[in-house]
Each structure stands twice: as C-alpha cells, then as structure tokens.
Write a protein that holds these residues in place. Structure first.
Motif, PDB file in Angstrom:
ATOM      1  N   GLY A  42       0.820  -1.212   0.000  1.00 51.32           N
ATOM      2  CA  GLY A  42       0.000   0.000   0.000  1.00 51.32           C
ATOM      3  C   GLY A  42       0.854   1.262   0.000  1.00 51.32           C
ATOM      4  O   GLY A  42       0.574   2.227  -0.723  1.00 51.32           O
ATOM      5  N   GLY A  43       1.914   1.286   0.826  1.00 54.27           N
ATOM      6  CA  GLY A  43       2.803   2.440   0.853  1.00 54.27           C
ATOM      7  C   GLY A  43       3.500   2.648  -0.474  1.00 54.27           C
ATOM      8  O   GLY A  43       3.644   3.790  -0.949  1.00 54.27           O
ATOM      9  N   THR A  44       3.917   1.559  -1.096  1.00 56.97           N
ATOM     10  CA  THR A  44       4.570   1.657  -2.403  1.00 56.97           C
ATOM     11  C   THR A  44       3.597   2.198  -3.449  1.00 56.97           C
ATOM     12  O   THR A  44       3.964   3.052  -4.273  1.00 56.97           O
ATOM     13  N   ALA A  45       2.353   1.719  -3.407  1.00 56.05           N
ATOM     14  CA  ALA A  45       1.342   2.215  -4.353  1.00 56.05           C
ATOM     15  C   ALA A  45       1.088   3.714  -4.160  1.00 56.05           C
ATOM     16  O   ALA A  45       0.965   4.471  -5.137  1.00 56.05           O
ATOM     17  N   LEU A  46       1.023   4.147  -2.901  1.00 58.17           N
ATOM     18  CA  LEU A  46       0.844   5.582  -2.627  1.00 58.17           C
ATOM     19  C   LEU A  46       2.023   6.382  -3.165  1.00 58.17           C
ATOM     20  O   LEU A  46       1.851   7.505  -3.668  1.00 58.17           O
ATOM     21  N   GLY A  47       3.218   5.824  -3.063  1.00 62.36           N
ATOM     22  CA  GLY A  47       4.386   6.501  -3.595  1.00 62.36           C
ATOM     23  C   GLY A  47       4.299   6.690  -5.095  1.00 62.36           C
ATOM     24  O   GLY A  47       4.627   7.773  -5.620  1.00 62.36           O
ATOM     25  N   PHE A  48       3.847   5.666  -5.805  1.00 62.92           N
ATOM     26  CA  PHE A  48       3.678   5.805  -7.259  1.00 62.92           C
ATOM     27  C   PHE A  48       2.603   6.837  -7.592  1.00 62.92           C
ATOM     28  O   PHE A  48       2.756   7.621  -8.533  1.00 62.92           O
ATOM     29  N   LEU A  49       1.527   6.861  -6.825  1.00 67.07           N
ATOM     30  CA  LEU A  49       0.489   7.873  -7.050  1.00 67.07           C
ATOM     31  C   LEU A  49       1.036   9.275  -6.776  1.00 67.07           C
ATOM     32  O   LEU A  49       0.692  10.237  -7.472  1.00 67.07           O
ATOM     33  N   GLY A  50       1.896   9.394  -5.763  1.00 64.13           N
ATOM     34  CA  GLY A  50       2.466  10.691  -5.431  1.00 64.13           C
ATOM     35  C   GLY A  50       3.385  11.240  -6.499  1.00 64.13           C
ATOM     36  O   GLY A  50       3.677  12.447  -6.509  1.00 64.13           O
ATOM     37  N   ARG A  51       3.823  10.398  -7.417  1.00 63.59           N
ATOM     38  CA  ARG A  51       4.689  10.858  -8.493  1.00 63.59           C
ATOM     39  C   ARG A  51       3.924  11.596  -9.588  1.00 63.59           C
ATOM     40  O   ARG A  51       4.531  12.306 -10.396  1.00 63.59           O
ATOM     41  N   ILE A  52       2.614  11.440  -9.602  1.00 62.95           N
ATOM     42  CA  ILE A  52       1.811  12.052 -10.674  1.00 62.95           C
ATOM     43  C   ILE A  52       1.983  13.569 -10.733  1.00 62.95           C
ATOM     44  O   ILE A  52       2.196  14.125 -11.822  1.00 62.95           O
ATOM     45  N   PRO A  53       1.929  14.309  -9.593  1.00 67.39           N
ATOM     46  CA  PRO A  53       2.118  15.763  -9.676  1.00 67.39           C
ATOM     47  C   PRO A  53       3.502  16.174 -10.171  1.00 67.39           C
ATOM     48  O   PRO A  53       3.688  17.319 -10.591  1.00 67.39           O
ATOM     49  N   PHE A  54       4.474  15.254 -10.108  1.00 64.28           N
ATOM     50  CA  PHE A  54       5.830  15.568 -10.565  1.00 64.28           C
ATOM     51  C   PHE A  54       6.062  15.129 -12.010  1.00 64.28           C
ATOM     52  O   PHE A  54       7.207  15.141 -12.478  1.00 64.28           O
ATOM     53  N   ALA A  55       5.009  14.755 -12.710  1.00 66.87           N
ATOM     54  CA  ALA A  55       5.156  14.206 -14.060  1.00 66.87           C
ATOM     55  C   ALA A  55       5.911  15.150 -14.985  1.00 66.87           C
ATOM     56  O   ALA A  55       6.693  14.718 -15.838  1.00 66.87           O
ATOM     57  N   ALA A  56       5.700  16.459 -14.831  1.00 73.03           N
ATOM     58  CA  ALA A  56       6.362  17.427 -15.711  1.00 73.03           C
ATOM     59  C   ALA A  56       7.869  17.444 -15.493  1.00 73.03           C
ATOM     60  O   ALA A  56       8.631  17.850 -16.381  1.00 73.03           O
ATOM     61  N   TRP A  57       8.319  17.026 -14.309  1.00 72.98           N
ATOM     62  CA  TRP A  57       9.742  17.004 -14.012  1.00 72.98           C
ATOM     63  C   TRP A  57      10.409  15.691 -14.435  1.00 72.98           C
ATOM     64  O   TRP A  57      11.627  15.618 -14.479  1.00 72.98           O
ATOM     65  N   ILE A  58       9.637  14.669 -14.708  1.00 67.15           N
ATOM     66  CA  ILE A  58      10.199  13.354 -15.019  1.00 67.15           C
ATOM     67  C   ILE A  58      10.382  13.235 -16.531  1.00 67.15           C
ATOM     68  O   ILE A  58       9.444  12.942 -17.277  1.00 67.15           O
ATOM     69  N   ALA A  59      11.605  13.494 -16.988  1.00 66.94           N
ATOM     70  CA  ALA A  59      11.885  13.468 -18.425  1.00 66.94           C
ATOM     71  C   ALA A  59      12.020  12.046 -18.952  1.00 66.94           C
ATOM     72  O   ALA A  59      11.925  11.818 -20.166  1.00 66.94           O
ATOM     73  N   ASN A  60      12.248  11.099 -18.063  1.00 69.26           N
ATOM     74  CA  ASN A  60      12.392   9.703 -18.468  1.00 69.26           C
ATOM     75  C   ASN A  60      11.828   8.836 -17.352  1.00 69.26           C
ATOM     76  O   ASN A  60      12.341   8.848 -16.233  1.00 69.26           O
ATOM     77  N   THR A  61      10.786   8.103 -17.636  1.00 66.29           N
ATOM     78  CA  THR A  61      10.152   7.267 -16.608  1.00 66.29           C
ATOM     79  C   THR A  61      10.982   6.044 -16.246  1.00 66.29           C
ATOM     80  O   THR A  61      10.728   5.394 -15.235  1.00 66.29           O
ATOM     81  N   GLY A  62      11.974   5.711 -17.071  1.00 62.76           N
ATOM     82  CA  GLY A  62      12.794   4.538 -16.820  1.00 62.76           C
ATOM     83  C   GLY A  62      12.271   3.284 -17.483  1.00 62.76           C
ATOM     84  O   GLY A  62      12.956   2.254 -17.485  1.00 62.76           O
ATOM     85  N   ALA A  63      11.079   3.361 -18.072  1.00 60.87           N
ATOM     86  CA  ALA A  63      10.509   2.169 -18.717  1.00 60.87           C
ATOM     87  C   ALA A  63      11.385   1.687 -19.866  1.00 60.87           C
ATOM     88  O   ALA A  63      11.480   0.488 -20.138  1.00 60.87           O
ATOM     89  N   GLY A  64      12.048   2.625 -20.533  1.00 59.63           N
ATOM     90  CA  GLY A  64      12.893   2.256 -21.667  1.00 59.63           C
ATOM     91  C   GLY A  64      14.146   1.501 -21.268  1.00 59.63           C
ATOM     92  O   GLY A  64      14.807   0.896 -22.122  1.00 59.63           O
ATOM     93  N   TYR A  65      14.498   1.542 -19.963  1.00 63.74           N
ATOM     94  CA  TYR A  65      15.676   0.813 -19.517  1.00 63.74           C
ATOM     95  C   TYR A  65      15.432  -0.692 -19.492  1.00 63.74           C
ATOM     96  O   TYR A  65      16.387  -1.478 -19.476  1.00 63.74           O
TER      97      TYR A  65
END
Length: 499
Positions: free
Chosen positions: A233-256
């Motif tokens: 649950g805490g990990t899921a909340l952490g991922f949700l908390g990243r949504i407001p920072f989406a403009a700052w995340i130039a690379n989500t890391g999925a391509g790695y």
C-alpha cells in the motif's frame, strides 16, 4: 535507563567516527571523482541550490526525483559555511550515519542477552571496509558500497530499504500493538517510491516474497499479511504521489527494461565482475560480501524467531532477486545492483547476541576500540577536508571568466556541469548537445530561455561541434583542460531542447 541511552549515544558517536574514516578513505582515492566532480553526481547540489534560491522551477529529471537527498543537501548547504565540495564531504558522512541508524533499527530492541548497538556498529564497519575497497573513478563499475557516500546514486533508497527491513522486524518482534511502526513502514515505502521507484525492486518485491513465504506458516500469519499489505500500500501511494511531478520526469525509466537483451546484460555484468576481481582490494571486497551472504543463509536456517529470520532472509534474498531481475530486464547499469553490497550486512544484525566477557575485559575492549576510532576520525578529518578543498585551477579559470563576462555560454553535459555548479550564476552556462540544441537532462529547463549564447566551453569529453551557423571565435581562452571559444558580439542560436 541512563545506561541504555549511554550505549545508544556511544553507538552514534562510534558510527560518526567510522563514517568520517570511510569518507576520508574514499575521498582520498580515485573514487573522489564521483564524490565531487562527476557530471551525474552534481544534480542534487544543483537542484538543492536552485530550490534554496527560490523562484519557479522547471526541472528535467530522470525517473529519480532525489527528494530526501535534495532536502538533506539543502539543509546542510543553508546551515554550513562551506562551498559545494565541503557540503558534498559532509553529506558523505551523513549518508553513512543514516545507514547506521537503519541498521540499528534492523538490529531490534535491546533486551537481555542482546547487543544490538554493537552489532549495528559492526555492520557499519563491515560495510565501510567494503566501501574502502572501491578505488576506481568509474561510475560503471561494481564498486558499489562507496556509492552510499554520494548524493546522487540512491543513498536515500539504500537507507529506506534497510529501514523497511528493520521496521518490519520491529513489528514482528512485538507481541501486540505496533500501529506506529506500521505507519512508519508505510511512510518509508511511500516516500522512497515517490523519490525513486527503484525502491519497489530493491525492497518491496523481495520483502513481499519473504513475507508471503512466512505467511505460509500458521504462527504469525496475520502479522505477516498486515506487513505485506502496508508495504504494498505504501509503495502504491508513492507511485500515485509521483503524478504531480510528471512534468519534471523526463524519463520514466521504462525504456531501460529490454528483456530481449538479457544475454548482453549477463556479459556486461560478468565483465564488470571480472574487472572487480582484477585487483587485490576488489577480491577482498567480493570475499567479504560472499562471506556475509553465506552467513545470512546459515542464520536464516538457524533463526531463533520470526523477526530474526526475516532480517537474515532479506540479507540474501534481496541480492539474489535484484541480480536476477536486473539480468532478466536486460539492464546495463552497475548502480542497480547496490543491494548486493548493502543487504548482506543485515546478516550481522539478524541475531545480535551479546558476547559474554568479564566486565573488566569488556570495558578495556570498548576503551581500546573507542580510542582507535577517535584517533582514526581525528586523522581523517584533515584528509577529507584536503580532498574537498583540492585546488582545481582549470575550473577556477573557467568560472572566473564566466562570472566576469556577464554573458551566457554553453557546453555539453559531461563538460559544462562542473563549471555550471561552481559559477556564481549557473544560468550563465546552458547545457546543450553537439549541435547546440538544448539538452534537457538533469537540469532546469528555464536555462534555455535566452535562446542564444556567445561562447562555448569544451574539453576532452566534448563531441565535435556542428554549429547551426557559420561562426569563428574571436578568441580562444585556454584554461588547462578546458577551452573557452569566445564569439564576442556574435550570437549562436540554441536549437529546440530535448532529453
């Protein structure tokens, strides 16, 4: 009660001494490049200082937001009268102290027949010995323990992972209650994931496997499932908390993640392992790590209780799953394998039994160890200070010229970041690629607002320029390893930024 607090205080003071000794040793080696000068290693200092200056922010970051690291650096930078290198040195010590705190939590509560402070300190010393065997200047090496001294390479995630194991152990050790510990575990998982999703791979998944396996036992099943739910649950909340920072995340890391390249990943990490074994210190570091993993397996089998079993299992399950996962996803980054060096240390705190010695012998041993640590720390402070204050006339030449010019120039990533950090106004140096397009990676995108530059900074790492317009520099200023191409009144237009 007073004796307990004295022991805890002694543990922290000992950890401080060990942290200073290790930081000085690493800073005095070629590894100092990662502590003070590497292009990647400077992002937290840049971000923290920009936040301290106030005003709007428009950062282009990787999948890692460096939130705890930036908060610590900003606090130290605001409180201490040091330059950037001085704050880097203090941060290295603080990072090691934070790891001791996490190990102390993982060692469990003090009770009869246990010596958690001594074993947590021994764990830090052992990790410090492994860090001291790291001697290369390369960020792409299996010299992993020393990365805990940097501000960039996931030091907060390392602490968060060890702390999560410790909090889970504390919950299991309690016969009843523990709501506050569960909240703390959820908060650590949320904040760690918010800042760095790698926490999910380093802590959430391996701990979930351990907790789910433990839940198969009838005894303590409810507590294990509760811990599992809080962690996920805490990990899921952490991922949700990243949504407001989406403009700052130039690379989500999925391509790695490139599973089809797993064979290349095996060859890559195998080559790094061979390089690690090519030096006597590297062999020593590997032997220490392997010995800890073997000890962890033994302690898992012989664990006295569920809490000890959890910690001992984490010491070897985390490295195994992380290595298998890194290879299965086809990754090519040594820093992803840090659990290989920090998790095995948990074997030392899984069952922190007190060693029975005569009281006089115990006092003498503590006194001798204390004196050695004190003397070592006292001798290490000047070494650390000298490493942080090592003169760099080439860098000074560039920053002095830029500060005096009052103009805006540009440079490529690996060249410009160090002068950019140390310039009075970092915005005077714009990060670009070899075609003069803005390179929006680990930088504030507002730097591109001027739209043009009048000088370029280059060094041996600079790729041959392909300028968008014909231009010949009016002057070439040589600053040792750097060169400044000064175009005077001419203006070179910046191309569209990209990450």
């Amino acid at each position: 009660m007073r004796r307990v607090w004295m022991r805890e205080l002694a543990g922290w003071l000992g950890a401080l001494g060990v942290a200073i000794i290790v930081a000085a040793q690493v800073a005095a080696s070629a590894r100092s490049e990662l502590l003070f000068r590497d292009g990647d290693s400077l992002i937290v200092a840049m971000l923290a200082r920009s936040l301290l200056d106030g005003g709007p922010q428009d950062w282009a970051l990787s999948s890692v937001l460096f939130l705890p690291e930036a908060a610590v650096f900003a606090g130290l930078d605001a409180a201490l009268p040091f330059d950037a290198n001085g704050v880097f040195a203090v941060s290295a010590v603080v990072n090691f102290l934070a790891l001791y705190g996490a190990l102390r939590v993982a060692a469990g509560r003090r009770r009869e027949g246990r010596a958690p402070v001594a074993w947590a300190l021994l764990g830090l010393v052992t990790f410090g010995l492994v860090a001291a065997t790291d001697t290369t200047a390369s960020r792409d090496a299996l010299d992993l323990a020393s990365l805990q001294l940097t501000t960039t390479y996931y030091s907060a995630t390392v602490v968060g992972g060890v702390l999560s194991v410790g909090l889970a152990r504390r919950v299991i050790d309690r016969e009843r209650g523990g709501a506050g510990l569960l909240v703390a575990l959820g908060a650590v998982a949320a904040i760690s994931t918010l800042s760095n999703p790698l926490y999910a791979a380093w802590a959430t998944v391996p701990l979930a496997v351990i907790l789910a396996s433990s839940a198969l036992r009838r005894a303590g099943r409810g507590r294990m499932l509760t811990l599992l739910a809080v962690l996920i649950g805490g990990t899921a909340l952490g991922f949700l908390g990243r949504i407001p920072f989406a403009a700052w995340i130039a690379n989500t890391g999925a391509g790695y993640a490139q599973p089809e390249r797993w064979t290349e990943s095996v060859a890559y990490y195998g080559g790094l392992f061979a390089d690690r074994l090519s030096t006597p210190l590297g062999v020593l570091g590997c032997l220490l790590t392997l010995a800890l993993i073997a000890w962890a397996v033994r302690r898992t089998i012989r664990a006295e209780d569920a809490g000890a079993r959890l910690v001992a299992a984490a010491a070897w399950v985390l490295p195994v799953l992380v290595v298998v996962g890194a290879v299965a996803l086809g990754t090519h980054a040594a820093r992803y394998l840090q659990p290989v060096v920090f998790a095995p240390v948990l074997a030392l705190v899984a069952m922190p039994r007190a060693v029975r010695l005569p009281r006089r012998a115990t006092r003498q041993l503590v006194a001798v160890v204390g004196v050695l640590v004190l003397v070592g720390a006292a001798l290490s402070v000047p070494r650390l200070a000298n490493a942080a204050n090592a003169p760099d006339p080439d860098l000074d030449c560039v920053t002095d010229w830029v500060d005096t010019s009052g103009r805006t120039g540009a440079g490529q990533f690996w060249t410009v970041r160090l002068p950019k950090l140390h310039a009075e106004d970092p915005a005077q140096l714009v990060q670009v690629d070899h075609q003069l397009n803005g390179y929006a990676w680990l930088v504030d995108r507002r730097d591109f607002d001027p739209g043009e530059v009048s000088f370029l900074v280059e060094d041996a790492q600079t790729v041959q320029w392909q300028l968008p317009v014909q231009a010949i520099p009016d002057e070439v200023v040589v600053c040792g390893r750097y060169r400044i191409l000064d175009f005077g009144d001419a203006r070179l237009p910046l191309g569209p930024p990209h990450s």
